[in-house]
Design a protein around this motif. Structure first.
Motif, PDB file in Angstrom:
ATOM      1  N   CYS A   1     -17.714   7.986 -19.181  1.00 41.15           N
ATOM      2  CA  CYS A   1     -18.866   8.411 -18.380  1.00 41.15           C
ATOM      3  C   CYS A   1     -19.479   9.688 -18.957  1.00 41.15           C
ATOM      4  CB  CYS A   1     -18.450   8.660 -16.942  1.00 41.15           C
ATOM      5  SG  CYS A   1     -17.686   7.247 -16.125  1.00 41.15           S
ATOM      6  N   THR A   2     -18.614  10.546 -19.501  1.00 40.96           N
ATOM      7  CA  THR A   2     -19.085  11.821 -20.035  1.00 40.96           C
ATOM      8  C   THR A   2     -19.880  11.661 -21.324  1.00 40.96           C
ATOM      9  OG1 THR A   2     -16.898  12.066 -21.052  1.00 40.96           O
ATOM     10  CG2 THR A   2     -17.290  13.223 -18.974  1.00 40.96           C
ATOM     11  N   GLY A   3     -19.939  10.453 -21.862  1.00 38.73           N
ATOM     12  CA  GLY A   3     -20.795  10.222 -23.013  1.00 38.73           C
ATOM     13  C   GLY A   3     -22.259  10.432 -22.674  1.00 38.73           C
ATOM     14  N   CYS A   4     -22.612  10.210 -21.402  1.00 37.99           N
ATOM     15  CA  CYS A   4     -23.993  10.410 -20.950  1.00 37.99           C
ATOM     16  C   CYS A   4     -24.114  11.535 -19.924  1.00 37.99           C
ATOM     17  CB  CYS A   4     -24.536   9.123 -20.333  1.00 37.99           C
ATOM     18  SG  CYS A   4     -24.725   7.755 -21.487  1.00 37.99           S
ATOM     19  N   HIS A   5     -23.032  11.782 -19.177  1.00 39.40           N
ATOM     20  CA  HIS A   5     -23.060  12.764 -18.083  1.00 39.40           C
ATOM     21  C   HIS A   5     -22.053  13.873 -18.406  1.00 39.40           C
ATOM     22  CE1 HIS A   5     -25.288   9.655 -15.989  1.00 39.40           C
ATOM     23  NE2 HIS A   5     -24.269   8.821 -16.098  1.00 39.40           N
ATOM     24  N   PHE A   6     -22.493  14.852 -19.191  1.00 41.00           N
ATOM     25  CA  PHE A   6     -21.548  15.818 -19.754  1.00 41.00           C
ATOM     26  C   PHE A   6     -21.823  17.263 -19.348  1.00 41.00           C
ATOM     27  CE2 PHE A   6     -24.873  14.598 -22.737  1.00 41.00           C
ATOM     28  CZ  PHE A   6     -25.514  15.809 -22.966  1.00 41.00           C
ATOM     29  N   ALA A   7     -22.957  17.530 -18.670  1.00 45.62           N
ATOM     30  CA  ALA A   7     -23.276  18.909 -18.297  1.00 45.62           C
ATOM     31  C   ALA A   7     -24.389  18.921 -17.261  1.00 45.62           C
ATOM     32  CB  ALA A   7     -23.713  19.710 -19.525  1.00 45.62           C
ATOM     33  N   ALA A   8     -24.479  20.013 -16.530  1.00 46.62           N
ATOM     34  CA  ALA A   8     -25.591  20.205 -15.596  1.00 46.62           C
ATOM     35  C   ALA A   8     -26.763  20.772 -16.380  1.00 46.62           C
ATOM     36  CB  ALA A   8     -25.180  21.131 -14.464  1.00 46.62           C
TER      37      ALA A   8
ATOM     38  N   GLN B   1     -28.669  15.258 -15.048  1.00 42.34           N
ATOM     39  CA  GLN B   1     -28.208  16.656 -15.002  1.00 42.34           C
ATOM     40  C   GLN B   1     -26.816  16.721 -14.366  1.00 42.34           C
ATOM     41  OE1 GLN B   1     -31.415  18.097 -12.614  1.00 42.34           O
ATOM     42  NE2 GLN B   1     -32.932  17.420 -14.099  1.00 42.34           N
ATOM     43  N   MET B   2     -25.974  15.798 -14.790  1.00 37.71           N
ATOM     44  CA  MET B   2     -24.681  15.618 -14.129  1.00 37.71           C
ATOM     45  C   MET B   2     -23.538  15.827 -15.110  1.00 37.71           C
ATOM     46  SD  MET B   2     -23.505  12.536 -11.609  1.00 37.71           S
ATOM     47  CE  MET B   2     -23.923  11.205 -12.728  1.00 37.71           C
ATOM     48  N   ASP B   3     -22.516  16.536 -14.646  1.00 42.40           N
ATOM     49  CA  ASP B   3     -21.335  16.837 -15.448  1.00 42.40           C
ATOM     50  C   ASP B   3     -20.121  16.154 -14.826  1.00 42.40           C
ATOM     51  OD1 ASP B   3     -19.338  17.833 -16.986  1.00 42.40           O
ATOM     52  OD2 ASP B   3     -19.531  19.916 -16.322  1.00 42.40           O
ATOM     53  N   LEU B   4     -19.663  15.067 -15.458  1.00 41.67           N
ATOM     54  CA  LEU B   4     -18.489  14.353 -14.960  1.00 41.67           C
ATOM     55  C   LEU B   4     -17.230  14.715 -15.745  1.00 41.67           C
ATOM     56  CD1 LEU B   4     -19.970  10.790 -14.293  1.00 41.67           C
ATOM     57  CD2 LEU B   4     -19.582  12.644 -12.667  1.00 41.67           C
ATOM     58  N   SER B   5     -17.289  15.842 -16.456  1.00 46.50           N
ATOM     59  CA  SER B   5     -16.140  16.232 -17.279  1.00 46.50           C
ATOM     60  C   SER B   5     -15.192  17.175 -16.556  1.00 46.50           C
ATOM     61  CB  SER B   5     -16.624  16.895 -18.572  1.00 46.50           C
ATOM     62  OG  SER B   5     -17.231  18.153 -18.302  1.00 46.50           O
ATOM     63  N   THR B   6     -15.603  17.703 -15.408  1.00 46.81           N
ATOM     64  CA  THR B   6     -14.774  18.665 -14.678  1.00 46.81           C
ATOM     65  C   THR B   6     -14.812  18.376 -13.185  1.00 46.81           C
ATOM     66  OG1 THR B   6     -16.559  20.256 -14.261  1.00 46.81           O
ATOM     67  CG2 THR B   6     -15.374  20.446 -16.368  1.00 46.81           C
ATOM     68  N   TYR B   7     -13.844  18.915 -12.489  1.00 47.37           N
ATOM     69  CA  TYR B   7     -13.823  18.794 -11.026  1.00 47.37           C
ATOM     70  C   TYR B   7     -15.077  19.406 -10.424  1.00 47.37           C
ATOM     71  CZ  TYR B   7     -12.410  19.475  -6.169  1.00 47.37           C
ATOM     72  OH  TYR B   7     -12.362  19.460  -4.797  1.00 47.37           O
ATOM     73  N   GLU B   8     -15.427  20.601 -10.882  1.00 50.47           N
ATOM     74  CA  GLU B   8     -16.591  21.301 -10.337  1.00 50.47           C
ATOM     75  C   GLU B   8     -17.872  20.507 -10.564  1.00 50.47           C
ATOM     76  OE1 GLU B   8     -13.243  23.881 -10.838  1.00 50.47           O
ATOM     77  OE2 GLU B   8     -14.290  22.649 -12.336  1.00 50.47           O
TER      78      GLU B   8
ATOM     79  N   ALA C   1     -25.350  15.107  -8.843  1.00 51.89           N
ATOM     80  CA  ALA C   1     -26.450  14.832  -9.771  1.00 51.89           C
ATOM     81  C   ALA C   1     -27.688  15.658  -9.453  1.00 51.89           C
ATOM     82  CB  ALA C   1     -26.796  13.347  -9.714  1.00 51.89           C
ATOM     83  N   ASP C   2     -28.583  15.743 -10.452  1.00 50.80           N
ATOM     84  CA  ASP C   2     -29.915  16.338 -10.280  1.00 50.80           C
ATOM     85  C   ASP C   2     -29.859  17.763  -9.736  1.00 50.80           C
ATOM     86  OD1 ASP C   2     -31.026  13.863 -11.090  1.00 50.80           O
ATOM     87  OD2 ASP C   2     -30.806  13.096  -9.062  1.00 50.80           O
ATOM     88  N   SER C   3     -28.881  18.533 -10.200  1.00 51.30           N
ATOM     89  CA  SER C   3     -28.699  19.885  -9.667  1.00 51.30           C
ATOM     90  C   SER C   3     -29.810  20.838 -10.095  1.00 51.30           C
ATOM     91  CB  SER C   3     -27.344  20.451 -10.103  1.00 51.30           C
ATOM     92  OG  SER C   3     -27.224  20.439 -11.512  1.00 51.30           O
ATOM     93  N   LEU C   4     -30.525  20.529 -11.173  1.00 47.59           N
ATOM     94  CA  LEU C   4     -31.651  21.361 -11.589  1.00 47.59           C
ATOM     95  C   LEU C   4     -32.943  20.889 -10.936  1.00 47.59           C
ATOM     96  CD1 LEU C   4     -30.912  21.673 -15.421  1.00 47.59           C
ATOM     97  CD2 LEU C   4     -30.114  23.136 -13.556  1.00 47.59           C
ATOM     98  N   GLU C   5     -33.098  19.584 -10.858  1.00 47.56           N
ATOM     99  CA  GLU C   5     -34.325  18.994 -10.314  1.00 47.56           C
ATOM    100  C   GLU C   5     -34.389  19.121  -8.799  1.00 47.56           C
ATOM    101  OE1 GLU C   5     -36.152  14.486 -10.134  1.00 47.56           O
ATOM    102  OE2 GLU C   5     -35.076  15.115 -11.924  1.00 47.56           O
ATOM    103  N   GLU C   6     -33.236  18.932  -8.130  1.00 50.01           N
ATOM    104  CA  GLU C   6     -33.173  19.000  -6.668  1.00 50.01           C
ATOM    105  C   GLU C   6     -32.003  19.879  -6.244  1.00 50.01           C
ATOM    106  OE1 GLU C   6     -33.260  15.207  -4.710  1.00 50.01           O
ATOM    107  OE2 GLU C   6     -34.350  14.275  -6.358  1.00 50.01           O
ATOM    108  N   PRO C   7     -32.074  21.182  -6.530  1.00 50.24           N
ATOM    109  CA  PRO C   7     -30.941  22.050  -6.192  1.00 50.24           C
ATOM    110  C   PRO C   7     -30.694  22.057  -4.685  1.00 50.24           C
ATOM    111  CG  PRO C   7     -32.867  23.345  -6.811  1.00 50.24           C
ATOM    112  CD  PRO C   7     -33.186  21.917  -7.130  1.00 50.24           C
TER     113      PRO C   7
END
Length: 344
Positions: free
Chosen positions: A255-262, A269-276, A282-288
């Motif tokens: 999953c982190t191949g596409c979703h690796f950072a905010a 804008q999704m980071d699935l590499s960590t618990y946090e 998702a969309d933490s920049l677009e819809e904080p």
């Protein structure tokens, strides 16, 4: 005499094969309705054209009328009118309606009978209203978001039909299985050493989606939770399903191949590499502050609702119609543009 005997034998063999086929389908077969062929010509992308899923949504949100016209918005922003018989039903009864080569929905869902998948009839208005599993769970399960069939409280955003039409099957590249046996991911075994994934094995009591669901329903701890009467941990047993290749099927991308950072360069804008990152959603920049993928009303605001979570949708719902090309940009999620109705 020899010729007559041969014909008789051939006829007998045919009848035996026919009987065996009917038996394999669960008894007396229900005849599938006739299927039409939709035009494969690209529609005019102006005026009355609209996306197929949006057109169905407009019909459902108008109360799913059988004969009355309903309003929808064309791609030009104007209001148009369409009807169920002319504009909605062909999306279920025609081959090529969703993409070139797509099978009509009624190829599998043609009657409220045991030999029609989910005992679902999408060839008529009455069948669509009745919904799925009408024999197994009478009076049926609404596919249009009603709490009960016939109640009238249509809820398109949470409907089974919208899920099937709109949600790409994740992770990308999963083989479509009409029996839906693979919808919960591969089987897993749990023990003192953690989780063992049984790639290619499906339909077990313990499976990948159930494992993640158990973690979410335990309030998504960054530590221990229980699944299969065994104590597991997020770091060792859950996180690898997002960060490692080959966890869902042979050759599946992490999953982190596409979703690796905010960040803007990471899809959604999704980071699935960590618990946090998973908790942030998702969309933490677009819809904080972001959109929870674990069923919370907002990231960090409980309670968790796994059954209606974005993550469960992506992991579990097969992309319908079967065979749809996966598109990481998600530009095909609402189906093709369709010409429908008349300007109001």
């Amino acid at each position: 005499m020899k010729r007559k005997a041969f014909v008789s034998i051939l006829g007998g063999v045919f009848l035996i094969l026919l009987a065996a086929t009917l038996a394999a389908c669960g008894g007396e077969a229900t005849k599938a309705p006739s299927v039409t062929e939709a035009s494969t010509e690209p529609p005019n992308e102006s005026g009355a054209a609209t996306y197929a899923v949006d057109l169905i949504a407009a019909w459902v949100n108008a109360g799913s009328p059988e004969t009355d016209a309903f309003d929808y918005e064309g791609v030009d922003g104007n209001t148009y009118q369409a009807t169920f018989e002319v504009d909605i039903l062909p999306l279920f009864t025609s081959n090529n309606a969703w993409f070139e080569g797509s099978q009509a929905c009624v190829g599998c869902h043609f009657a409220a009978s045991e030999n029609s998948y989910h005992q679902l009839n999408m060839s008529t208005y009455e069948g669509i209203m009745t919904g799925a599993d009408s024999l197994e769970s009478p009076p049926g399960v609404s596919i249009l978001g009603q709490a009960e069939v016939g109640v009238g409280d249509f809820d398109w955003d949470h409907s089974k039909l919208r899920e099937r039409l709109r949600n790409n099957r994740m992770p990308p590249g999963w083989e479509f299985d009409i029996t839906e046996e693979n919808r919960n991911g591969p089987c897993v075994e749990v023990g003192a050493e953690g989780v063992t994934v049984k790639l290619g094995e499906y339909g077990c009591d313990l499976h990948a989606v159930g494992l993640i669901g158990a973690w979410v329903e335990a309030e998504a701890p960054n530590g221990e939770f229980t699944y299969g009467d065994t104590t597991l941990t997020f770091e060792r047993d859950v996180l690898p399903f997002f960060t490692q290749d080959g966890m869902w099927f042979d050759g599946s991308q992490a999953c982190t191949g596409c979703h690796f950072a905010a960040s803007e360069s990471s899809y959604h804008q999704m980071d699935l590499s960590t618990y946090e990152g998973i908790i942030a959603g998702a969309d933490s920049l677009e819809e904080p502050p972001g959109v929870s993928i674990l069923g919370q009303s907002k990231p960090g605001v409980g309670p968790f609702d796994w059954d209606h979570s974005k993550l469960r949708e992506r992991l579990r719902n097969n992309r319908m119609a079967p065979g749809w090309e996966f598109d990481i940009t998600e530009s095909n999620r609402n189906g093709p543009l369709v010409m429908a109705g008349k300007k109001k």
